[in-house]
Enzyme design. Structure first.
Site, mmCIF file in Angstrom:
data_model
loop_
_atom_site.group_PDB
_atom_site.id
_atom_site.type_symbol
_atom_site.label_atom_id
_atom_site.label_comp_id
_atom_site.label_asym_id
_atom_site.label_seq_id
_atom_site.Cartn_x
_atom_site.Cartn_y
_atom_site.Cartn_z
ATOM 1 C CG PHE A 1 -2.506 -0.070 0.943
ATOM 2 C CD1 PHE A 1 -2.970 -1.079 0.050
ATOM 3 C CD2 PHE A 1 -3.136 0.997 1.229
ATOM 4 C CE1 PHE A 1 -4.401 -0.975 0.060
ATOM 5 C CE2 PHE A 1 -4.611 0.986 1.149
ATOM 6 C CZ PHE A 1 -4.924 -0.054 0.491
ATOM 7 C CD GLN B 1 -5.706 9.986 3.159
ATOM 8 O OE1 GLN B 1 -6.616 8.902 3.480
ATOM 9 N NE2 GLN B 1 -4.386 9.737 3.503
ATOM 10 C CG HIS C 1 -8.335 7.499 -1.551
ATOM 11 N ND1 HIS C 1 -8.116 6.987 -2.785
ATOM 12 C CD2 HIS C 1 -8.258 6.665 -1.072
ATOM 13 C CE1 HIS C 1 -7.563 5.886 -3.042
ATOM 14 N NE2 HIS C 1 -7.469 5.519 -1.458
ATOM 15 C CG LEU D 1 -11.545 4.378 -1.965
ATOM 16 C CD1 LEU D 1 -11.209 5.818 -1.734
ATOM 17 C CD2 LEU D 1 -11.518 3.628 -0.607
ATOM 18 C CD GLU E 1 -3.018 3.790 -1.114
ATOM 19 O OE1 GLU E 1 -3.840 4.483 -0.826
ATOM 20 O OE2 GLU E 1 -1.876 3.558 -0.526
ATOM 21 N NE ARG F 1 -4.809 6.382 0.700
ATOM 22 C CZ ARG F 1 -5.503 5.698 1.560
ATOM 23 N NH1 ARG F 1 -6.353 6.335 2.640
ATOM 24 N NH2 ARG F 1 -5.795 4.358 1.522
ATOM 25 C CG HIS G 1 -10.583 8.316 1.729
ATOM 26 N ND1 HIS G 1 -11.637 7.478 1.570
ATOM 27 C CD2 HIS G 1 -9.557 7.566 2.446
ATOM 28 C CE1 HIS G 1 -11.298 6.231 2.013
ATOM 29 N NE2 HIS G 1 -10.029 6.266 2.412
ATOM 30 N NE ARG H 1 -6.698 6.983 6.833
ATOM 31 C CZ ARG H 1 -6.902 6.095 6.129
ATOM 32 N NH1 ARG H 1 -6.471 4.721 6.272
ATOM 33 N NH2 ARG H 1 -7.909 6.104 5.048
HETATM 34 C C1 LIG Z 1 -14.408 3.192 1.047
HETATM 35 C C2 LIG Z 1 -13.532 3.188 2.102
HETATM 36 C C3 LIG Z 1 -12.558 2.171 2.161
HETATM 37 C C4 LIG Z 1 -11.537 2.162 3.202
HETATM 38 N N1 LIG Z 1 -10.712 1.446 3.002
HETATM 39 C C5 LIG Z 1 -9.653 1.435 4.148
HETATM 40 C C6 LIG Z 1 -8.772 0.385 4.237
HETATM 41 O O1 LIG Z 1 -8.619 -0.492 3.538
HETATM 42 N N2 LIG Z 1 -7.796 0.547 5.399
HETATM 43 C C7 LIG Z 1 -7.862 1.471 6.246
HETATM 44 O O2 LIG Z 1 -7.196 1.608 7.263
HETATM 45 N N3 LIG Z 1 -8.812 2.317 6.246
HETATM 46 C C8 LIG Z 1 -9.785 2.314 5.065
HETATM 47 N N4 LIG Z 1 -10.680 3.372 5.071
HETATM 48 C C9 LIG Z 1 -10.932 4.137 6.267
HETATM 49 C C10 LIG Z 1 -11.610 3.526 7.408
HETATM 50 O O3 LIG Z 1 -12.498 2.750 6.789
HETATM 51 C C11 LIG Z 1 -12.356 4.507 8.373
HETATM 52 O O4 LIG Z 1 -11.481 5.370 8.602
HETATM 53 C C12 LIG Z 1 -12.811 3.751 9.573
HETATM 54 O O5 LIG Z 1 -13.335 2.624 9.360
HETATM 55 C C13 LIG Z 1 -13.197 4.725 10.769
HETATM 56 O O6 LIG Z 1 -13.822 3.898 11.684
HETATM 57 P P1 LIG Z 1 -14.300 4.350 13.048
HETATM 58 O O7 LIG Z 1 -14.659 3.164 13.874
HETATM 59 O O8 LIG Z 1 -13.448 5.354 13.476
HETATM 60 O O9 LIG Z 1 -15.891 5.203 12.594
HETATM 61 P P2 LIG Z 1 -17.185 4.252 11.838
HETATM 62 O O10 LIG Z 1 -16.821 3.064 11.499
HETATM 63 O O11 LIG Z 1 -17.366 5.293 11.028
HETATM 64 O O12 LIG Z 1 -18.081 4.326 12.742
HETATM 65 C C14 LIG Z 1 -18.637 5.653 13.298
HETATM 66 C C15 LIG Z 1 -20.102 5.057 14.141
HETATM 67 O O13 LIG Z 1 -20.287 6.319 14.728
HETATM 68 C C16 LIG Z 1 -21.796 6.281 14.570
HETATM 69 N N5 LIG Z 1 -22.056 7.656 14.952
HETATM 70 C C17 LIG Z 1 -21.625 8.940 14.205
HETATM 71 N N6 LIG Z 1 -22.434 9.900 14.674
HETATM 72 C C18 LIG Z 1 -23.141 9.360 15.715
HETATM 73 C C19 LIG Z 1 -24.131 10.057 16.649
HETATM 74 N N7 LIG Z 1 -24.198 11.383 16.452
HETATM 75 N N8 LIG Z 1 -24.818 9.291 17.399
HETATM 76 C C20 LIG Z 1 -24.592 7.956 17.239
HETATM 77 N N9 LIG Z 1 -23.762 7.339 16.663
HETATM 78 C C21 LIG Z 1 -22.983 7.925 15.870
HETATM 79 C C22 LIG Z 1 -21.988 5.904 13.153
HETATM 80 O O14 LIG Z 1 -23.385 5.164 13.191
HETATM 81 C C23 LIG Z 1 -21.060 4.537 13.508
HETATM 82 O O15 LIG Z 1 -21.624 3.645 14.015
HETATM 83 C C24 LIG Z 1 -11.453 3.132 4.220
HETATM 84 C C25 LIG Z 1 -12.854 4.267 3.950
HETATM 85 C C26 LIG Z 1 -13.623 4.116 2.884
HETATM 86 C C27 LIG Z 1 -14.660 5.173 2.893
#
Ligand SMILES: Cc1cc2nc3c(=O)[nH]c(=O)nc-3n(C[C@H](O)[C@H](O)[C@H](O)COP(=O)(O)OP(=O)(O)OC[C@H]3O[C@@H](n4cnc5c(N)ncnc54)[C@H](O)[C@@H]3O)c2cc1C
Length: 604
Positions: free
Chosen positions: A121, A234, A236, A250, A253, A309, A380, A415
């Site tokens: 990556f 970021q 992407h 998306l 990568e 990126r 992203h 990142r």
């Molecule tokens: C298409 C895509 C592909 C990606 N691929 C990769 C990868 O291969 N490798 C990598 O390292 N990263 C990747 N990323 C980035 C990574 O997926 C995210 O940064 C990461 O999943 C964020 O996780 P999190 O647990 O912080 O939040 P999230 O998984 O977004 O969870 C947020 C949670 O908070 C809840 N929430 C938000 N606001 C409130 C509120 N007011 N009240 C109650 N609940 C709330 C939501 O409902 C959800 O349950 C990718 C991102 C995308 C968009």
């Protein structure tokens, strides 16, 4: 005084993505009562979309890899504005977190000798991303949910937290509503972990899910917590650009990790023309070497498509501006060319990138095994967020913790791909552990019902204004357009100042938002309530962007196109001042211990 359905917890986790679930599991394993609220259904959090994998220096594919190289890569990628202690913890602890996920049932892709397979990556010196095809996030969420379900955690799905509740300086819970029926919910807790993800929905073109309205950052800020690094958004380099209905989606990568190359309309691999000095010695200088790297040749260096990126996104923008773009305003990403190298290329691509194959076939009628994709940059990831203590993940508000994308520190100015999923596991675990400890050491603070009643009154105001009020969807879309145009991938002082004026006007209009209908599943109401969060974080991104008068990582200033060493000495912090306005200050970067300096030197 109104009565509200009330829930009592030791630890309340807000968010059921990777960070929230990992925090909930850890807190509950410590023996405290844990509740999770999530805006979406369990299993649908944004993490489920993650594709390429999670970065952990396990050395399964290249034994030269270890935490020291991962640490140095992360710091270089973040342009040395990372919280070095977080980068150290992350690099050291990620392998254990990945192994633990496997022990809990995650079915990773395998090496020939049965170990967890790791892929290349951008910005990672060695193949480092543990993955499950290009559906790694789905497997992570499935595994954490399966494991968490046996911990007696109480889940409140489709429930949005609106505000945090305070007792003096300390956080003592939150107040929200269930999206299905629109009824209010009061959560009383000894400690709260925010794991609410990012802010991508502040922009028009984004890979982010509908949940990404910056709620956690905004709630924390209004509750008195400091935000940091908010200028670093970021973009992407590879999002879909055609057809318009899927713009921003998306393209992992992983495509480039498997040998995909970027070409302009003249068929040229333009990235070879612009390799940053600090990556020159580790980047291939010819196409053959780049290909050999993607196929595991340890003597080869990475192709320029796997540079960081921020750099790749800006080079794409430059090609488009110079008139060398693709028909729909991007450039070409081609994996089909590998048929020149591999006899079974089509099958290989479908096996390694099954979601990408389906995504382009179904949404754009493109067979990626036969023809190139058209791609362009998409909003992203948010590097900035809630400022936390590196070890415990506690914010500047006692009892309030943050982990995952809504936290700041690990990634600095940019990142590296794959470093988010491992961030969720490493710091989700830590947040859960320290929140549980805090809950065990402190009794529950009292709830001030005046705060709750005020939040309920404010939330219902849009109904009073009805159809005569401002349309929340219009305000939201004007904000997204403004951020895209004026605080996007390339920024300038005059444009950001204009953005701040527009945001101020939109704030005034959002305060008069009106909606019709009732409280059950009312999308207009949900949007009206999200607006304050989107506007809060957008204003802060623009302010931080103005303050950083240089270009670094995800933040590129047309009027200050170079990196300025002076600006490498501090992070930008924003607090809510006593007058209710954002206050911008500089936080000096803490001196790094000699041992870590040595690690960076060794890996230059
Ligand atoms: C298409 C895509 C592909 C990606 N691929 C990769 C990868 O291969 N490798 C990598 O390292 N990263 C990747 N990323 C980035 C990574 O997926 C995210 O940064 C990461 O999943 C964020 O996780 P999190 O647990 O912080 O939040 P999230 O998984 O977004 O969870 C947020 C949670 O908070 C809840 N929430 C938000 N606001 C409130 C509120 N007011 N009240 C109650 N609940 C709330 C939501 O409902 C959800 O349950 C990718 C991102 C995308 C968009």
């Amino acid at each position: 005084m109104a009565e509200y359905q009330t829930h009592e917890f030791d630890v309340l986790v807000v968010g059921a993505g990777g960070a929230g679930l990992r925090a909930a599991i850890e807190a509950s394993a410590a023996g405290v009562k844990v509740g999770v609220v999530t805006k979406s259904l369990l299993g649908k959090a944004h993490t489920v979309m993650a594709e390429g994998g999670m970065a952990a220096a396990m050395g399964n594919v290249d034994e030269r890899d270890n935490w020291r190289v991962h640490f140095a890569d992360t710091m270089r990628g973040g342009q040395y504005l990372n919280n070095w202690r977080m980068a150290e913890l992350h690099a050291k602890e990620a392998p254990a977190r990945v192994n633990e996920l496997e022990a809990w049932g995650a079915m990773f892709d395998r090496t020939k000798d049965g170990r967890i397979l790791q892929r290349n990556f951008g910005g990672h010196r060695y193949p480092r991303l543990a993955h499950v095809g290009d559906r790694t996030g789905l497997e992570m969420i499935r595994t954490l949910q399966d494991h968490g379900i046996h911990h007696g955690i109480e889940f409140h799905m489709e429930c949005t937290l609106l505000t945090l509740l305070k007792d003096g300086n300390r956080c003592v819970g939150g107040f929200g509503y269930d999206r299905e029926r629109g009824r209010f919910r009061l959560f009383h807790a000894k400690a709260v972990v925010l794991a609410t993800g990012g802010i991508g929905r502040a922009y028009q073109i984004t890979s982010n899910s509908w949940e990404y309205t910056g709620d956690g950052l905004s709630m924390a800020y209004h509750a008195g917590a400091a935000l940091m690094d908010m200028e670093f958004v970021q973009f992407h380099p590879t999002g879909m650009i055609w057809p318009p209905s899927v713009k921003g989606l998306l393209v992992t990568e992983g495509v480039r990790g498997e040998g995909g190359v970027l070409r302009n309309s003249e068929g040229k691999r333009f990235l070879f023309d612009d390799i940053p000095e600090n990556y020159r010695s580790s980047t291939a200088d010819n196409e053959d070497e780049g290909w050999r790297y993607t196929q595991g040749d340890k003597s080869a260096r990475r192709p320029p498509e796997l540079l960081t990126r921020d750099h790749v996104a800006r080079c794409i923008r430059r090609e488009v501006k110079a008139g060398r773009g693709s028909p729909h305003g991007g450039v070409f990403l081609d994996i089909s060319w590998i048929k020149e190298k591999l006899p079974n290329a089509a099958e290989h691509i479908k096996k390694k990138l099954p979601s990408m194959y389906q995504q382009f076939k179904q949404l754009a009628d493109i067979d990626i095994t036969k023809e190139p994709m058209e791609i362009g940059p998409t909003t992203h990831y948010m590097m900035g967020g809630i400022m936390v203590d590196a070890d415990s993940q506690m914010s500047s508000v006692p009892g309030l913790f943050a982990a995952g994308e809504c936290g700041a520190g690990l990634h600095g100015a940019n990142r590296l791909g794959g470093n988010s999923l491992s961030d969720l596991l490493v710091f989700g675990k830590r947040a859960g552990e320290f929140a549980a400890k805090y809950a065990q050491e402190n009794s529950a603070g009292p709830i001030d019902m005046a705060q709750v009643d005020e939040a309920a009154r404010k939330a219902l105001e849009p109904f009073d204004r009805g159809a005569a009020g401002e349309n929340p969807f219009t305000v939201q879309s004007e904000l997204q357009e403004t951020m895209q145009e004026l605080v996007g991938i390339v920024r300038r002082e005059d444009e950001m100042r204009r953005a701040l004026e527009v945001i101020a006007a939109l704030k005034a209009r959002a305060a008069k938002a009106g909606i019709t209908g009732n409280r059950e599943y009312n999308n207009g109401w949900h949007t009206a309530l999200d607006l304050d969060n989107l506007l809060t974080v957008s204003e802060i991104v623009a302010l931080a962007g103005l303050e950083r008068r240089e270009s670094r990582g995800g933040h590129f200033r047309d009027d200050y196109p170079d990196k300025d060493p002076k600006f490498g000495e501090f992070n930008i912090r924003i607090d809510k001042a006593a007058d209710g306005r954002p206050k911008v200050t500089h936080v000096p970067v803490r001196p790094m211990p000699d041992e870590l300096k040595q690690v960076i030197e060794e890996n230059k």
